[in-house]
Scaffold this motif. Structure first.
Motif, PDB file in Angstrom:
ATOM      1  N   ASP A   1       0.851  -1.188   0.000  1.00 37.90           N
ATOM      2  CA  ASP A   1       0.000   0.000   0.000  1.00 37.90           C
ATOM      3  C   ASP A   1       0.886   1.237   0.000  1.00 37.90           C
ATOM      4  O   ASP A   1       2.011   1.217   0.508  1.00 37.90           O
ATOM      5  N   LEU A   2       0.366   2.318  -0.567  1.00 39.15           N
ATOM      6  CA  LEU A   2       1.146   3.544  -0.745  1.00 39.15           C
ATOM      7  C   LEU A   2       0.824   4.538   0.370  1.00 39.15           C
ATOM      8  O   LEU A   2      -0.343   4.845   0.618  1.00 39.15           O
ATOM      9  N   ARG A   3       1.862   5.036   1.040  1.00 39.87           N
ATOM     10  CA  ARG A   3       1.663   5.995   2.121  1.00 39.87           C
ATOM     11  C   ARG A   3       1.221   7.338   1.557  1.00 39.87           C
ATOM     12  O   ARG A   3       1.830   7.862   0.621  1.00 39.87           O
ATOM     13  N   SER A   4       0.159   7.908   2.136  1.00 41.95           N
ATOM     14  CA  SER A   4      -0.368   9.181   1.653  1.00 41.95           C
ATOM     15  C   SER A   4      -1.190   9.842   2.754  1.00 41.95           C
ATOM     16  O   SER A   4      -2.032   9.195   3.383  1.00 41.95           O
ATOM     17  N   TYR A   5      -0.925  11.133   3.005  1.00 37.62           N
ATOM     18  CA  TYR A   5      -1.673  11.918   4.000  1.00 37.62           C
ATOM     19  C   TYR A   5      -1.708  11.225   5.369  1.00 37.62           C
ATOM     20  O   TYR A   5      -2.720  11.207   6.046  1.00 37.62           O
ATOM     21  N   GLY A   6      -0.603  10.616   5.782  1.00 33.87           N
ATOM     22  CA  GLY A   6      -0.531   9.958   7.076  1.00 33.87           C
ATOM     23  C   GLY A   6      -1.318   8.661   7.146  1.00 33.87           C
ATOM     24  O   GLY A   6      -1.463   8.078   8.228  1.00 33.87           O
ATOM     25  N   ASP A   7      -1.812   8.183   6.027  1.00 40.01           N
ATOM     26  CA  ASP A   7      -2.582   6.943   5.962  1.00 40.01           C
ATOM     27  C   ASP A   7      -1.990   6.090   4.840  1.00 40.01           C
ATOM     28  O   ASP A   7      -0.918   6.392   4.312  1.00 40.01           O
ATOM     29  N   LEU A   8      -2.684   5.009   4.498  1.00 41.63           N
ATOM     30  CA  LEU A   8      -2.235   4.131   3.428  1.00 41.63           C
ATOM     31  C   LEU A   8      -3.310   4.020   2.357  1.00 41.63           C
ATOM     32  O   LEU A   8      -4.445   3.646   2.644  1.00 41.63           O
ATOM     33  N   LEU A   9      -2.935   4.346   1.126  1.00 39.50           N
ATOM     34  CA  LEU A   9      -3.821   4.067   0.000  1.00 39.50           C
ATOM     35  C   LEU A   9      -3.813   2.561  -0.254  1.00 39.50           C
ATOM     36  O   LEU A   9      -2.739   1.945  -0.299  1.00 39.50           O
ATOM     37  N   PRO A  10      -4.968   1.931  -0.438  1.00 43.02           N
ATOM     38  CA  PRO A  10      -5.003   0.473  -0.661  1.00 43.02           C
ATOM     39  C   PRO A  10      -4.589   0.108  -2.082  1.00 43.02           C
ATOM     40  O   PRO A  10      -5.403  -0.312  -2.909  1.00 43.02           O
ATOM     41  N   THR A  11      -3.298   0.244  -2.364  1.00 36.24           N
ATOM     42  CA  THR A  11      -2.792   0.012  -3.720  1.00 36.24           C
ATOM     43  C   THR A  11      -2.246  -1.402  -3.925  1.00 36.24           C
ATOM     44  O   THR A  11      -1.919  -1.770  -5.053  1.00 36.24           O
ATOM     45  N   LYS A  12      -2.115  -2.188  -2.856  1.00 33.67           N
ATOM     46  CA  LYS A  12      -1.576  -3.534  -2.999  1.00 33.67           C
ATOM     47  C   LYS A  12      -2.441  -4.339  -3.965  1.00 33.67           C
ATOM     48  O   LYS A  12      -3.664  -4.379  -3.852  1.00 33.67           O
ATOM     49  N   GLY A  13      -1.785  -4.981  -4.935  1.00 34.72           N
ATOM     50  CA  GLY A  13      -2.495  -5.768  -5.930  1.00 34.72           C
ATOM     51  C   GLY A  13      -2.908  -4.987  -7.161  1.00 34.72           C
ATOM     52  O   GLY A  13      -3.402  -5.577  -8.131  1.00 34.72           O
ATOM     53  N   LYS A  14      -2.708  -3.659  -7.148  1.00 33.33           N
ATOM     54  CA  LYS A  14      -3.051  -2.840  -8.302  1.00 33.33           C
ATOM     55  C   LYS A  14      -1.960  -2.945  -9.375  1.00 33.33           C
ATOM     56  O   LYS A  14      -0.811  -3.285  -9.105  1.00 33.33           O
ATOM     57  N   GLN A  15      -2.366  -2.627 -10.608  1.00 33.91           N
ATOM     58  CA  GLN A  15      -1.411  -2.636 -11.714  1.00 33.91           C
ATOM     59  C   GLN A  15      -0.534  -1.393 -11.649  1.00 33.91           C
ATOM     60  O   GLN A  15      -0.990  -0.309 -11.266  1.00 33.91           O
ATOM     61  N   ALA A  16       0.736  -1.529 -12.005  1.00 34.03           N
ATOM     62  CA  ALA A  16       1.676  -0.406 -11.952  1.00 34.03           C
ATOM     63  C   ALA A  16       1.324   0.640 -12.999  1.00 34.03           C
ATOM     64  O   ALA A  16       0.780   0.330 -14.056  1.00 34.03           O
ATOM     65  N   VAL A  17       1.649   1.897 -12.694  1.00 35.86           N
ATOM     66  CA  VAL A  17       1.414   2.970 -13.654  1.00 35.86           C
ATOM     67  C   VAL A  17       2.379   2.841 -14.832  1.00 35.86           C
ATOM     68  O   VAL A  17       3.438   2.223 -14.727  1.00 35.86           O
ATOM     69  N   ARG A  18       1.978   3.408 -15.960  1.00 35.22           N
ATOM     70  CA  ARG A  18       2.790   3.432 -17.183  1.00 35.22           C
ATOM     71  C   ARG A  18       3.205   2.040 -17.637  1.00 35.22           C
ATOM     72  O   ARG A  18       4.275   1.865 -18.217  1.00 35.22           O
ATOM     73  N   SER A  19       2.391   1.031 -17.388  1.00 33.54           N
ATOM     74  CA  SER A  19       2.745  -0.354 -17.709  1.00 33.54           C
ATOM     75  C   SER A  19       1.657  -0.985 -18.574  1.00 33.54           C
ATOM     76  O   SER A  19       0.805  -1.720 -18.070  1.00 33.54           O
ATOM     77  N   PRO A  20       1.664  -0.720 -19.885  1.00 33.35           N
ATOM     78  CA  PRO A  20       0.650  -1.324 -20.761  1.00 33.35           C
ATOM     79  C   PRO A  20       0.794  -2.840 -20.764  1.00 33.35           C
ATOM     80  O   PRO A  20       1.918  -3.354 -20.877  1.00 33.35           O
ATOM     81  N   PRO A  21      -0.315  -3.586 -20.659  1.00 28.52           N
ATOM     82  CA  PRO A  21      -0.215  -5.047 -20.616  1.00 28.52           C
ATOM     83  C   PRO A  21       0.211  -5.662 -21.940  1.00 28.52           C
ATOM     84  O   PRO A  21       0.645  -6.810 -21.963  1.00 28.52           O
ATOM     85  N   TRP A  22       0.088  -4.927 -23.012  1.00 25.96           N
ATOM     86  CA  TRP A  22       0.534  -5.448 -24.309  1.00 25.96           C
ATOM     87  C   TRP A  22       1.022  -4.329 -25.213  1.00 25.96           C
ATOM     88  O   TRP A  22       0.580  -3.191 -25.125  1.00 25.96           O
ATOM     89  N   GLN A  23       1.976  -4.688 -26.077  1.00 31.48           N
ATOM     90  CA  GLN A  23       2.483  -3.814 -27.128  1.00 31.48           C
ATOM     91  C   GLN A  23       2.805  -4.664 -28.350  1.00 31.48           C
ATOM     92  O   GLN A  23       3.279  -5.794 -28.211  1.00 31.48           O
ATOM     93  N   PHE A  24       2.549  -4.128 -29.546  1.00 35.45           N
ATOM     94  CA  PHE A  24       2.919  -4.810 -30.783  1.00 35.45           C
ATOM     95  C   PHE A  24       3.466  -3.786 -31.768  1.00 35.45           C
ATOM     96  O   PHE A  24       3.013  -2.635 -31.809  1.00 35.45           O
ATOM     97  N   ALA A  25       4.449  -4.205 -32.548  1.00 36.55           N
ATOM     98  CA  ALA A  25       4.993  -3.356 -33.608  1.00 36.55           C
ATOM     99  C   ALA A  25       5.197  -4.198 -34.859  1.00 36.55           C
ATOM    100  O   ALA A  25       5.645  -5.351 -34.784  1.00 36.55           O
TER     101      ALA A  25
END
Length: 791
Positions: A653-677
């Protein structure tokens, strides 16, 4: 009779080969046929590839039109050759050129690659966690770790670009390469005197001129070199503004004896580029790429309304980079290499702001008395603020290599010294909207009654890196099994001084990281190989995190500094297969990463300036598969296909405003699940064409996954013709490039991710307010005509 028939068949077969080679552009100088007592007839062919092929790039036998070449590393590595590079728009920066490779997700802000507002993620790793190296010299910005690759080498002088998606080499001079490394190789100088000139004109009033001179061997010294100059000018493709770039590249080399050489290379760059506004998602939905998401082109009479005026957002930058990679054979089995380097850079990130003449603050101290600001209206004035950085950097990387029967032993050392000063001064704005000094000369800045410069930030940092590394490259089983083992110990010391009033005067950080690694490659046959590796990497946080910064109007704390910064550390495993065949090349790589203190690069708005920074996202797991395949020319056609599947999950979980955002298990930012060229090249030595399409999946912009940008696809096209030589002109060439041929309207990347876009309840019940991420708008449709000739 038997001999004559045999000889006739062989000659006939040889003529067929000649025709094929000539069709590919090989000129035949001589042939001979001889018969030996034991082996029969031998046919000798002597020829050369015409000069224009090496001057411009020619598909030849390159797989995928120059997007693949045979590789033998024990980790994933993708390559781009000069053949592909020279078919692209000459303004293209390295990020643009990398976009076709597996795992490379490029975010751009203009179609040509002129703007510095671009970035790359590789397997979800952001740009400040990737190393950038040019022939042994580090290119990462010493302050924020980013690679501003639009500032470096012109594309005409690039011989090869390689992307190691997983980890850098053992001797790479980088300390923030948890996401791999990009290596740039300059072309070697020509043996004979000559050169190349190039003129380009394109959409948005884009003009470019390039000229390169090869000295050939200078006298009888054995020294040869080249020097090139380019000028680029363009209007912004959206909104007001224009860009100017003057650039020089050079390389000189002296070779002798058994693998000895000394070289001197580098560049000079001087640029003025206009910024592009980065919108929120709601702004994008409402205005798209329209005027609402651009800086203002109108100067109003009441100057206090003009903080969004485009002339207050013109970025300046100048640099000098020099390196001397050298190699010496000390004895038959002992080799010494060393790469000393020196760098200087100065530039800014500007913005428009309102300052009060009374009640200003310098750091956390109120200013005594009134500050007179030209153009003030009722005690308030429009000013241009700027985040200015001045950097001096030097270092060297000596290595010793000793070769035994089954071992090649490596011992090396890297020392790096960085002297970095960051200031946020303010300059007055003239009645026509032009800042008094875009480069922030001290005499034109706003000063306090006691003579000091008014500044929102003023800090000085010295970073020293010491790294020792040793490795063993082993080969067994008749050169079929190769094992690499290595260890690197990095010691980094960062000391900083805050020149503004506040609780910090001196601060710093010490980092010590052991980085073991091991890899293996097994060559089943000449064509088939498998490889596997386990590597450890690390990255340091943005150095701006060390210092408190304040709002000069109110004295409010804009950012709280700390020296308790945690360093990103990753363990990365790869398992892959390669096929290096006579007709095509292919590879597939499975990868897995485990991170602690995952550093996410971001852009923060601080007192109006867009400042590079970083966020500690805790632990993260990433895994997936990369693949690419390229065909060698078949009837002059060379297709290429690459793709990636990426699975990412946050472990904490991500620390924010003295608390924890429930981010555990979330997908990472800027991480597309697929790319093709997909790319296709045609080149018969005269007519050539290249087309490509890149498709990228949805990307989250917040750690809570409550806002994202959609998937997109863009395509580019190029075609041209190489003429026969005429007079002094060696095979002149004409080329057309079409960029984003469908004029796709899209967001190309997340400029500034946030924890959550909407108000969220934390783990302990706190109501955590949302903050909108910002996005880069991808460049629109553009064309460019380029005429080139060698001489």
């Amino acid at each position: 009779m038997t001999f004559k028939v045999s000889l006739l068949l062989r000659v006939s077969f040889t003529i067929t080969i000649f025709c094929s080679l000539i069709d590919k552009g090989l000129s035949i100088e001589s042939t001979s046929v001889e018969q030996t007592e034991n082996d029969g007839e031998h046919i000798t062919v002597t020829g050369k590839i015409p000069r224009y092929h090496t001057a411009y790039g020619f598909a030849g036998d390159q797989a995928g039109g120059g997007l693949m070449k045979p590789e033998t590393a024990n980790k994933a590595v993708s390559n781009i050759s000069q053949n592909f590079i020279q078919m692209q728009a000459p303004t293209s920066n390295v990020f643009n050129l990398l976009s076709m490779l597996p795992g490379a997700n490029v975010s751009n802000s203009d179609p040509y690659g002129i703007s510095s507002q671009n970035d790359i993620t590789v397997r979800g790793m952001t740009g400040n966690s990737i190393g950038y190296v040019m022939e042994g010299m580090p290119l990462n910005d010493a302050s924020d770790g980013f690679g501003y690759l639009n500032q470096f080498v012109d594309s005409e002088n690039l011989q090869n670009i390689s992307l190691a998606q997983g980890s850098p080499d053992l001797d790479s001079p980088v300390y923030n390469a948890a996401g791999g490394v990009v290596n740039l190789k300059l072309r070697d100088p020509a043996d004979k005197f000559g050169g190349m000139t190039e003129l380009s004109y394109g959409s948005h009033n884009t003009k470019r001129a390039f000229m390169r001179i090869d000295t050939g061997e200078i006298g009888k010294t054995g020294i040869k070199g080249f020097i090139s100059y380019s000028y680029t000018g363009a209007s912004n493709w959206r909104g007001p503004g224009y860009d100017h770039r003057n650039h020089i590249d050079f390389k000189f080399i002296k070779e002798w004896g058994n693998d000895n050489h000394i070289s001197l290379l580098g560049d000079w760059n001087h640029a003025l580029t206009s910024s592009y506004y980065t919108p929120t998602k709601s702004e994008w939905i409402t205005e798209g790429a329209g005027n609402g998401n651009n800086y203002s082109g109108t100067w109003y009479k009441d100057r206090l309304e003009n903080t969004n005026y485009w002339k207050l957002y013109q970025q300046t930058f100048q640099q000098v980079y020099v390196a001397a990679p050298s190699q010496f054979t000390l004895m038959d089995k002992l080799q010494f290499k060393v790469t000393p380097y020196f760098q200087y850079g100065y530039g800014n990130s500007p913005y428009g702001t309102i300052l009060n003449e009374n009640g200003l603050w310098q750091g956390n101290q109120p200013v005594d008395g009134k500050v007179t600001i030209p153009g003030a209206v009722d005690g308030s004035a429009l000013a241009m603020g700027g985040w200015f950085q001045r950097t001096y950097r030097s270092g060297f990387t000596p290595t010793l290599t000793y070769t035994l029967k089954h071992h090649q032993l490596l011992l090396g050392y890297w020392y790096d010294y960085v002297d970095d000063v960051v200031t946020q001064p303010f300059t007055a704005v003239s009645s026509n909207g032009r800042p008094w000094d875009l480069w922030s000369g001290s005499k034109n800045n706003i000063h306090l009654p006691d003579g000091q410069q008014l500044a929102a930030e003023n800090d000085h940092t010295i970073t020293q890196t010491n790294a020792i590394f040793l490795g063993d490259h082993m080969n067994f089983m008749d050169n079929k099994l190769f094992i690499d083992a290595g260890f690197k110990q990095v010691l980094l010391n960062r000391t900083g001084w805050n020149q503004l009033p506040g609780p910090q005067y001196r601060t710093g950080q010490n980092v010590s990281k052991p980085l073991p690694r091991i890899g293996m490659r097994y060559q089943f046959t000449k064509e088939h190989q498998i490889f596997t590796s386990v590597n450890t990497n690390f990255a340091v946080p943005h150095k701006s995190k060390l210092f408190d910064t304040y709002d000069p109007n109110s004295g409010d704390l804009a950012q709280s500094g700390t020296n308790k910064l945690k360093t990103e550390y990753s363990i990365e495993e790869e398992l892959g297969y390669r096929y290096n065949g006579p007709r095509f090349l292919g590879s597939i790589t499975f990868f897995n990463y485990n991170y602690t203190n995952r550093i996410i690069s971001t852009i923060l708005r601080q007192n109006g300036a867009w400042i590079g920074s970083s966020i500690n996202a805790g632990g993260q797991t990433s895994r997936g598969v990369d693949a690419e395949i390229g065909l060698k020319p078949w009837h002059h056609f060379s297709p290429y296909v690459s793709g990636e599947y990426l699975y990412t999950r946050m472990d904490n979980d991500l620390r924010s405003y003295g608390d924890l955002l429930p981010t555990k298990g979330k997908q990472a930012v800027r991480s597309p699940p697929w790319q093709f060229a997909v790319g296709l090249t045609y080149d018969n030595g005269h007519f050539f064409a290249n087309g490509d399409v890149k498709m990228v999946g949805k990307q989250y912009a917040t750690f809570m996954n409550d806002e994202s940008m959609g998937s997109f696809a863009t395509g580019n096209l190029a075609f041209g013709y190489r003429f026969d030589s005429y007079g002094f002109m060696q095979h002149p060439q004409i080329r057309m490039n079409f960029i984003n041929i469908t004029d796709q309207k899209y967001l190309s990347g997340v400029s500034s991710p946030t924890g959550n876009a909407h108000t969220t309840t934390g783990k302990y019940g706190t109501s955590i307010p949302g903050s909108s991420p910002y996005y880069n708008i991808g460049g629109g449709f553009a064309t460019m005509l380029t005429m080139t000739t060698a001489f």
